[in-house]
Scaffold this motif. Structure first.
Motif, PDB file in Angstrom:
ATOM      1  N   TYR A  14      11.862  -1.653 -25.873  1.00  0.00           N
ATOM      2  CA  TYR A  14      13.162  -1.736 -26.372  1.00  0.00           C
ATOM      3  C   TYR A  14      14.058  -2.967 -26.014  1.00  0.00           C
ATOM      4  O   TYR A  14      15.236  -3.054 -26.596  1.00  0.00           O
ATOM      5  CB  TYR A  14      13.712  -0.408 -26.336  1.00  0.00           C
ATOM      6  N   TYR A  15      13.521  -3.622 -24.888  1.00  0.00           N
ATOM      7  CA  TYR A  15      14.574  -4.626 -24.150  1.00  0.00           C
ATOM      8  C   TYR A  15      15.002  -5.534 -25.275  1.00  0.00           C
ATOM      9  O   TYR A  15      16.509  -5.973 -25.318  1.00  0.00           O
ATOM     10  CB  TYR A  15      13.986  -4.936 -23.195  1.00  0.00           C
ATOM     11  N   TYR A  19      18.731  -6.208 -26.512  1.00  0.00           N
ATOM     12  CA  TYR A  19      19.305  -7.463 -26.188  1.00  0.00           C
ATOM     13  C   TYR A  19      19.841  -8.142 -27.843  1.00  0.00           C
ATOM     14  O   TYR A  19      21.070  -8.714 -27.675  1.00  0.00           O
ATOM     15  CB  TYR A  19      18.373  -8.325 -25.490  1.00  0.00           C
ATOM     16  N   LYS A  20      19.205  -8.300 -28.625  1.00  0.00           N
ATOM     17  CA  LYS A  20      19.635  -8.702 -29.934  1.00  0.00           C
ATOM     18  C   LYS A  20      20.816  -8.027 -30.521  1.00  0.00           C
ATOM     19  O   LYS A  20      21.681  -8.629 -31.049  1.00  0.00           O
ATOM     20  CB  LYS A  20      18.342  -8.663 -30.863  1.00  0.00           C
ATOM     21  N   PHE A  21      20.592  -6.691 -30.387  1.00  0.00           N
ATOM     22  CA  PHE A  21      21.836  -5.886 -30.787  1.00  0.00           C
ATOM     23  C   PHE A  21      23.143  -6.268 -30.042  1.00  0.00           C
ATOM     24  O   PHE A  21      24.504  -6.386 -30.599  1.00  0.00           O
ATOM     25  CB  PHE A  21      21.643  -4.230 -30.422  1.00  0.00           C
ATOM     26  N   CYS A  22      23.046  -6.276 -28.556  1.00  0.00           N
ATOM     27  CA  CYS A  22      24.183  -6.828 -27.785  1.00  0.00           C
ATOM     28  C   CYS A  22      24.626  -8.233 -28.076  1.00  0.00           C
ATOM     29  O   CYS A  22      25.964  -8.425 -28.242  1.00  0.00           O
ATOM     30  CB  CYS A  22      23.852  -6.735 -26.290  1.00  0.00           C
ATOM     31  N   GLN A  30      25.177 -14.825 -22.079  1.00  0.00           N
ATOM     32  CA  GLN A  30      25.437 -14.136 -20.925  1.00  0.00           C
ATOM     33  C   GLN A  30      25.991 -12.609 -21.074  1.00  0.00           C
ATOM     34  O   GLN A  30      25.334 -11.717 -20.093  1.00  0.00           O
ATOM     35  CB  GLN A  30      26.495 -14.982 -20.262  1.00  0.00           C
ATOM     36  N   ALA A  31      26.967 -12.399 -21.825  1.00  0.00           N
ATOM     37  CA  ALA A  31      27.394 -11.176 -21.715  1.00  0.00           C
ATOM     38  C   ALA A  31      26.367 -10.006 -22.595  1.00  0.00           C
ATOM     39  O   ALA A  31      26.277  -8.929 -21.900  1.00  0.00           O
ATOM     40  CB  ALA A  31      28.556 -11.009 -22.897  1.00  0.00           C
ATOM     41  N   ALA A  32      25.448 -10.594 -23.466  1.00  0.00           N
ATOM     42  CA  ALA A  32      24.511  -9.801 -23.998  1.00  0.00           C
ATOM     43  C   ALA A  32      23.305  -9.378 -22.902  1.00  0.00           C
ATOM     44  O   ALA A  32      22.965  -8.336 -22.816  1.00  0.00           O
ATOM     45  CB  ALA A  32      23.809 -10.634 -25.162  1.00  0.00           C
ATOM     46  N   GLU A  33      22.902 -10.445 -22.106  1.00  0.00           N
ATOM     47  CA  GLU A  33      22.054 -10.206 -21.030  1.00  0.00           C
ATOM     48  C   GLU A  33      22.666  -9.198 -19.849  1.00  0.00           C
ATOM     49  O   GLU A  33      22.119  -8.039 -19.482  1.00  0.00           O
ATOM     50  CB  GLU A  33      21.807 -11.463 -20.137  1.00  0.00           C
ATOM     51  N   ALA A  63      24.392   3.882 -26.164  1.00  0.00           N
ATOM     52  CA  ALA A  63      24.861   3.218 -25.035  1.00  0.00           C
ATOM     53  C   ALA A  63      25.004   1.925 -25.234  1.00  0.00           C
ATOM     54  O   ALA A  63      26.012   1.328 -24.319  1.00  0.00           O
ATOM     55  CB  ALA A  63      23.746   3.481 -23.824  1.00  0.00           C
ATOM     56  N   ALA A  64      24.380   1.189 -25.731  1.00  0.00           N
ATOM     57  CA  ALA A  64      24.691  -0.405 -26.017  1.00  0.00           C
ATOM     58  C   ALA A  64      26.157  -0.479 -26.589  1.00  0.00           C
ATOM     59  O   ALA A  64      26.935  -1.517 -26.192  1.00  0.00           O
ATOM     60  CB  ALA A  64      23.489  -0.916 -26.639  1.00  0.00           C
ATOM     61  N   VAL A  65      26.450   0.168 -27.485  1.00  0.00           N
ATOM     62  CA  VAL A  65      27.856   0.274 -28.211  1.00  0.00           C
ATOM     63  C   VAL A  65      28.930   0.413 -27.128  1.00  0.00           C
ATOM     64  O   VAL A  65      29.782  -0.473 -27.112  1.00  0.00           O
ATOM     65  CB  VAL A  65      27.921   1.122 -29.402  1.00  0.00           C
ATOM     66  N   ARG A  66      28.612   1.643 -26.637  1.00  0.00           N
ATOM     67  CA  ARG A  66      29.924   1.913 -25.437  1.00  0.00           C
ATOM     68  C   ARG A  66      29.712   0.728 -24.258  1.00  0.00           C
ATOM     69  O   ARG A  66      30.777   0.335 -23.984  1.00  0.00           O
ATOM     70  CB  ARG A  66      29.432   3.174 -24.785  1.00  0.00           C
ATOM     71  N   ILE A  67      28.563   0.335 -23.818  1.00  0.00           N
ATOM     72  CA  ILE A  67      28.719  -0.791 -22.921  1.00  0.00           C
ATOM     73  C   ILE A  67      29.313  -1.964 -23.329  1.00  0.00           C
ATOM     74  O   ILE A  67      29.965  -2.821 -22.611  1.00  0.00           O
ATOM     75  CB  ILE A  67      27.299  -0.890 -22.235  1.00  0.00           C
TER      76      ILE A  67
END
Length: 156
Positions: A14-15, A19-22, A30-33, A63-67
């Motif tokens: 899922y990485y 990553y693409k979602f972020c 940088q922020a997405a990583e 979790a990605a949304v919250r982060i």
């Protein structure tokens, strides 16, 4: 409970999607990583309480949304996107003409790390972090700081 080995399989599976979602939410490499690493760090920390099921993918995205939201509230959306300098700092090993300039700007350890990192995929970056006895997130942070040095120098 999700064991450590299963965690690694989940990360590999899922990485890229996370990553693409972020990246789509933040429009900043940088922020997405950083946020992607935080998602999988959270997974690893909570693995004892989580079940491996079809809902795991949803959990990762939630979790990605919250982060990502937390990142934006802390840093704002005005964080300069390092991507605009991507032509200067490719994600592949630099050609020989760039080597000399990198070694003039950076210490030899920093230049060596940037060159090795640029040519590495996720698994290789994981090995680099392990060899350096640091976490993958710490490796990403270190590389980002090195890239910023190069960018500052090139902007002068």
């Amino acid at each position: 409970m999700i064991d450590k080995e299963t965690c690694e399989i989940i990360i590999e599976k899922y990485y890229t999607d996370i990553y693409k979602f972020c990246y789509n939410r933040l429009n900043n490499t940088q922020a997405a990583e950083e946020c992607t690493q935080d998602v999988f760090l959270l997974l690893f920390q909570k693995r004892a309480k989580l079940e491996f099921s079809e809902h795991l993918r949803s959990w990762l995205y939630e979790a990605a949304v919250r982060i990502c939201n937390k990142y934006v509230s802390k840093n704002g959306r005005s964080v300069e996107n390092i991507d605009k300098y991507s032509y200067m700092l490719p994600d592949k090993p630099p050609d020989n003409s760039l080597y000399k300039e990198l070694y003039e700007i950076l210490s030899s350890d920093e230049a060596d790390l940037l060159i090795e990192y640029a040519g590495a995929d996720y698994k290789e970056r994981k090995k680099i972090a392990k060899r350096m006895n640091i976490t993958l997130k710490a490796l990403y942070g270190r590389v980002d700081r090195i890239r910023e040095k190069v960018i500052v120098h090139l902007d002068e």
